[in-house]
Each structure stands twice: as C-alpha cells, then as structure tokens.
Design a protein around this motif. Structure first.
Motif, mmCIF file in Angstrom:
data_model
loop_
_atom_site.group_PDB
_atom_site.id
_atom_site.type_symbol
_atom_site.label_atom_id
_atom_site.label_comp_id
_atom_site.label_asym_id
_atom_site.label_seq_id
_atom_site.Cartn_x
_atom_site.Cartn_y
_atom_site.Cartn_z
ATOM 1 N N HIS A 239 14.061 -9.871 9.635
ATOM 2 C CA HIS A 239 14.889 -10.334 10.749
ATOM 3 C C HIS A 239 16.418 -9.841 10.617
ATOM 4 C CE1 HIS A 239 15.376 -12.951 7.419
ATOM 5 N NE2 HIS A 239 15.679 -13.880 8.043
ATOM 6 N N SER A 240 16.452 -8.944 9.815
ATOM 7 C CA SER A 240 18.154 -8.584 9.387
ATOM 8 C C SER A 240 18.136 -7.388 10.802
ATOM 9 C CB SER A 240 18.254 -7.845 8.302
ATOM 10 O OG SER A 240 17.534 -6.680 8.110
ATOM 11 N N GLN A 241 19.326 -6.949 10.400
ATOM 12 C CA GLN A 241 20.041 -5.579 11.183
ATOM 13 C C GLN A 241 19.679 -4.166 10.608
ATOM 14 O OE1 GLN A 241 21.023 -6.433 14.250
ATOM 15 N NE2 GLN A 241 20.603 -8.677 13.692
ATOM 16 N N GLU A 242 19.217 -4.095 9.289
ATOM 17 C CA GLU A 242 18.797 -2.858 8.721
ATOM 18 C C GLU A 242 17.548 -2.764 8.232
ATOM 19 O OE1 GLU A 242 20.744 -2.421 5.027
ATOM 20 O OE2 GLU A 242 21.376 -4.285 4.903
ATOM 21 N N ASP A 243 16.885 -1.698 8.053
ATOM 22 C CA ASP A 243 15.580 -1.706 7.707
ATOM 23 C C ASP A 243 15.319 -1.993 6.226
ATOM 24 O OD1 ASP A 243 15.177 0.007 10.006
ATOM 25 O OD2 ASP A 243 15.600 1.857 9.127
ATOM 26 N N LEU A 244 14.119 -2.619 6.007
ATOM 27 C CA LEU A 244 13.729 -3.091 4.784
ATOM 28 C C LEU A 244 12.801 -2.247 3.873
ATOM 29 C CD1 LEU A 244 13.682 -5.800 2.980
ATOM 30 C CD2 LEU A 244 11.649 -6.411 4.436
ATOM 31 N N TYR A 245 13.206 -1.831 2.786
ATOM 32 C CA TYR A 245 12.249 -1.023 1.747
ATOM 33 C C TYR A 245 11.783 -1.841 0.881
ATOM 34 C CZ TYR A 245 14.673 2.568 4.689
ATOM 35 O OH TYR A 245 15.261 3.324 5.550
ATOM 36 N N TYR A 246 10.381 -1.463 0.231
ATOM 37 C CA TYR A 246 9.761 -2.040 -0.677
ATOM 38 C C TYR A 246 8.513 -1.191 -1.106
ATOM 39 C CZ TYR A 246 7.132 -3.984 3.321
ATOM 40 O OH TYR A 246 6.326 -3.820 4.437
ATOM 41 N N ILE A 247 8.141 -1.662 -2.170
ATOM 42 C CA ILE A 247 6.998 -1.004 -2.991
ATOM 43 C C ILE A 247 5.768 -1.984 -3.131
ATOM 44 C CG2 ILE A 247 5.855 -0.097 -4.999
ATOM 45 C CD1 ILE A 247 8.596 1.411 -5.445
ATOM 46 N N VAL A 248 4.540 -1.901 -2.904
ATOM 47 C CA VAL A 248 3.499 -2.996 -3.084
ATOM 48 C C VAL A 248 2.680 -2.504 -4.134
ATOM 49 C CG1 VAL A 248 1.720 -4.517 -2.038
ATOM 50 C CG2 VAL A 248 3.793 -3.800 -0.782
ATOM 51 N N ILE A 249 2.237 -3.123 -5.188
ATOM 52 C CA ILE A 249 1.321 -2.811 -6.114
ATOM 53 C C ILE A 249 0.049 -3.636 -6.087
ATOM 54 C CG2 ILE A 249 0.852 -2.373 -8.657
ATOM 55 C CD1 ILE A 249 3.961 -1.771 -8.819
ATOM 56 N N GLN A 250 -1.071 -3.336 -6.164
ATOM 57 C CA GLN A 250 -2.261 -3.896 -6.009
ATOM 58 C C GLN A 250 -2.978 -3.601 -7.296
ATOM 59 O OE1 GLN A 250 -5.325 -3.895 -3.148
ATOM 60 N NE2 GLN A 250 -3.721 -3.295 -1.453
ATOM 61 N N ALA A 251 -3.358 -4.633 -8.108
ATOM 62 C CA ALA A 251 -4.284 -4.321 -9.153
ATOM 63 C C ALA A 251 -5.331 -5.670 -9.313
ATOM 64 C CB ALA A 251 -3.680 -4.336 -10.543
ATOM 65 N N ARG A 252 -6.581 -5.311 -9.984
ATOM 66 C CA ARG A 252 -7.300 -6.364 -9.854
ATOM 67 C C ARG A 252 -6.984 -7.648 -10.910
ATOM 68 N NH1 ARG A 252 -13.019 -7.863 -9.769
ATOM 69 N NH2 ARG A 252 -13.456 -6.284 -8.669
ATOM 70 N N ALA A 253 -7.028 -8.829 -10.409
ATOM 71 C CA ALA A 253 -6.365 -9.915 -11.205
ATOM 72 C C ALA A 253 -7.181 -10.154 -12.549
ATOM 73 C CB ALA A 253 -6.498 -11.111 -10.258
ATOM 74 N N GLY A 254 -6.390 -9.952 -13.579
ATOM 75 C CA GLY A 254 -7.124 -10.373 -14.899
ATOM 76 C C GLY A 254 -7.678 -9.165 -15.522
ATOM 77 N N SER A 255 -7.220 -8.057 -14.905
ATOM 78 C CA SER A 255 -7.736 -6.672 -15.472
ATOM 79 C C SER A 255 -7.003 -6.103 -16.570
ATOM 80 C CB SER A 255 -7.960 -5.717 -14.267
ATOM 81 O OG SER A 255 -6.644 -5.318 -13.816
ATOM 82 N N MET A 256 -5.714 -6.494 -16.767
ATOM 83 C CA MET A 256 -4.903 -5.730 -17.919
ATOM 84 C C MET A 256 -5.510 -6.045 -19.115
ATOM 85 S SD MET A 256 -2.045 -4.307 -16.769
ATOM 86 C CE MET A 256 -3.093 -3.665 -15.667
#
Ligand code: ZN
Length: 154
Positions: free
Chosen positions: A118-135
């Motif tokens: 809801h701001s005046q400039e573009d928003l940049y982000y990275i999303v990482i998905q991994a199986r919960a409990g897999s580490m």
C-alpha cells in the motif's frame, strides 16, 4: 507481455541462471490455476528451472498499490519471506506485520497469510518454501570442508 525465458547453465553439481534486474521481474509471469489463464506478472519460480528438489524459491515484485487478493496456507511447507526493497504489510492469522527492506518472516504451514503493497513504490521480496521438519541440521552443521586447497583458473 511474453514469458521471459531463463537461460540455465548446468554442470554436474550445479545449475545457474541470470534472472536480470529485480526491477525487470515483471517480465516473468506466473500462471495460477485460479487466475483462469491470466498471467500474474512479477513472480519467478526457480525450482523447475534450476532442478531443485528440496525447496522452492520465487523472486517477486509487487507493484505499488497492489495486494494478494486471497489468504493461503500450505499442506506441508513452511515459508520464509525475505523483503529486499520497498514496504508494505503482511498478515498472518489476522496479525499484521509492517514489512520493509530487511524484514524476514517465517510462516508455518497452517498460517493463513496475505500481504499488500500500500506504498508508493514497488515491493521486492524472495519466498523460500521447504517441507516443515525436513532439515537434517542447522547453520553450518550439514557442511563438510573439502580437503583440496582453493585455487582459481588463471
Ligand atoms: Zn505459499
């Protein structure tokens, strides 16, 4: 707008691509089944292109004034959102978190999440998905130092 293709360089133990400038991420489109064939610009998934099998990663650009028009959860994956530039708001189970460069948010599979810019400039982000409990281990505990000395081709 046509889908920008990634040129992937593959080696025995790696795959690599140049995705270009974050500001050009709108050249990549994601086709969500609920969007009825309409491409969503600004979302680039990397799992398939790079041949990953333990995580999914997307690079994202959400234009000023836009938001995700639904909540979503996951069946088995936890997610990490890493905000790189711009600002906005993230909502999990009704709780709102202000986000900006440097904000990191982990969401458990059950968390009902959405976000908006809801701001005046573009928003940049990275999303990482991994199986919960897999580490298998955390931090550097899964790493093994190789015996050879570091050298670089001349
Ligand atoms: Zn998700």
């Amino acid at each position: 707008m046509s889908e920008a293709r990634l040129d992937v360089v593959k080696g025995k133990n790696f795959s690599s691509a140049q995705v270009g400038a974050l500001t050009d991420l709108h050249r990549h489109q994601f086709f969500h089944p609920l969007a009825k064939g309409r491409g969503i610009p600004g979302k680039l998934f990397l799992k398939e292109a790079l041949g990953m099998n333990g995580m999914e990663v997307s690079l994202n650009k959400l234009p000023a004034g836009q938001g995700v028009p639904f909540y979503h959860q996951h069946k088995a994956h936890e997610e990490l959102y890493i905000f790189l530039r711009g600002s906005g708001q993230f909502q999990i189970d009704g709780e709102v978190i202000e986000v900006r460069e440097g904000t990191v948010i982990r969401v458990a599979p059950d968390g009902a999440r959405t976000w908006r810019n809801h701001s005046q400039e573009d928003l940049y982000y990275i999303v990482i998905q991994a199986r919960a409990g897999s580490m298998a281990a955390g931090e550097i505990d899964d790493g093994v130092v190789c015996p050879q000395k570091v050298s670089w081709p001349a």
